[in-house]
Write a protein that holds these residues in place. Structure first.
Motif, short mmCIF file in Angstrom:
data_model
loop_
_atom_site.label_atom_id
_atom_site.label_comp_id
_atom_site.label_asym_id
_atom_site.label_seq_id
_atom_site.Cartn_x
_atom_site.Cartn_y
_atom_site.Cartn_z
N ASP A 112 61.28 61.03 -29.85
CA ASP A 112 60.53 62.08 -30.20
C ASP A 112 59.93 63.03 -29.05
O ASP A 112 59.38 64.11 -29.34
N THR A 113 60.62 62.81 -28.13
CA THR A 113 60.40 63.67 -26.72
C THR A 113 61.00 65.08 -27.08
O THR A 113 62.28 65.12 -27.57
N ALA A 114 60.10 65.95 -27.06
CA ALA A 114 60.69 67.21 -27.57
C ALA A 114 59.65 68.31 -27.36
O ALA A 114 58.55 67.94 -26.65
N VAL A 115 59.91 69.50 -27.39
CA VAL A 115 58.64 70.51 -27.52
C VAL A 115 58.29 70.94 -28.85
O VAL A 115 59.04 71.15 -29.92
N TYR A 116 57.15 70.79 -29.27
CA TYR A 116 56.49 70.90 -30.29
C TYR A 116 55.78 72.18 -30.48
O TYR A 116 54.90 72.84 -29.70
N TYR A 117 56.03 73.02 -31.43
CA TYR A 117 55.39 74.33 -31.92
C TYR A 117 54.55 74.33 -33.13
O TYR A 117 55.16 73.78 -34.13
N CYS A 118 53.35 74.86 -32.82
CA CYS A 118 52.42 74.99 -33.90
C CYS A 118 52.28 76.48 -34.29
O CYS A 118 52.30 77.31 -33.49
N ILE A 119 52.75 76.82 -35.58
CA ILE A 119 52.86 78.15 -35.77
C ILE A 119 51.96 78.56 -37.32
O ILE A 119 52.07 77.70 -38.08
N VAL A 120 51.39 79.44 -37.37
CA VAL A 120 50.61 80.16 -38.52
C VAL A 120 51.54 81.27 -39.27
O VAL A 120 52.29 82.03 -38.41
N ARG A 121 51.72 81.24 -40.22
CA ARG A 121 52.53 81.94 -41.07
C ARG A 121 51.82 82.50 -42.50
O ARG A 121 51.44 81.70 -43.17
#
Lengths: 111, 115
Positions: free
Chosen positions: A82-91
């Motif tokens: 699960d090591t990663a860059v996590y992006y939160c996006i509104v659409r």
């Protein structure tokens, strides 16, 4: 003009829950909250999305506050993968189909 | 294949050279997007196709960038007279186009290095 604010990084112990916060205080009523992650050298991967109700799938849970100004992505039992860059996006619900990525949160899961 | 396929995976170009990057979408996916990702940053939108129609090209950084999808399937992103600032990973994403309640599937990207 970032629509979301996330911490730049966080660490998590393997096997523990990882709680990733996201602020989207200017979210509109017609906008969904999406989460994607990007493991090193790969393309982004969809995780989950929601409008106002909490959502759960095989990967994660998404908790959205009642006023919809913030949300939390929960990885229930973090693994090293699960090591990663996590992006939160509104659409928005209509019109603008593109994803507007910010800088995301770099999550490092440690053994 | 089952996923979005991009080729080449890596491309080294001399400054001034033209390059063409290919994206093979998931079969039947109507929407196709190109993104540019600089080192250490999130992906930035370049352009969007619905079938063969290019509906949004607002993210293309200059007129040296051109994208096409002539038959509504395979897409090519072309960069003319490459510059060092074009060095980045170029990502292709597709979805079913059946509204906002869908997920986008990304390819692994093409890493372009301009020397």
């Amino acid at each position: 003009d970032a629509k979301t604010t996330q911490p730049p990084s966080m660490d998590c112990a393997e096997g523990r829950a990882a709680n990733l916060p996201c602020n989207h205080s200017t979210i509109s009523g017609n906008e969904y909250v999406y989460w994607y992650r990007q493991i090193h050298s790969q393309g982004p991967q969809y995780i989950i999305h929601g409008l106002k109700n909490n959502e759960t799938n095989e990967m994660a849970s998404l908790i959205i506050t009642e006023d919809r100004k913030s949300s939390t992505l929960i990885l229930p039992h973090a693994t090293l993968r699960d090591t990663a860059v996590y992006y939160c996006i509104v659409r928005p619900y209509k019109g603008d189909y593109k994803l507007s990525f910010g800088a995301g949160t770099t999550v490092t899961v440690r053994a | 294949g089952a996923g979005v396929s991009q080729s080449p995976r890596y491309k080294v170009a001399k400054r001034g050279q033209d390059v063409a990057l290919r994206c093979d979408p998931i079969s039947g996916h109507v929407s196709l997007f190109w993104y540019q990702q600089a080192l250490g940053q999130g992906p930035e939108f370049l352009t969007y196709f619905q079938n063969e129609a290019q509906l949004d090209k607002s993210g293309l950084p200059s007129d040296r960038f051109f994208a096409e999808r002539p038959e509504g399937s395979v897409s090519t992103l072309k960069i003319q007279r490459t510059q060092q600032e074009d060095s980045a990973v170029y990502l292709c994403a597709t979805d079913t186009g059946r509204g906002l309640n869908t997920e986008a599937f990304f390819g692994q990207g093409t890493r372009l290095t301009v020397v």
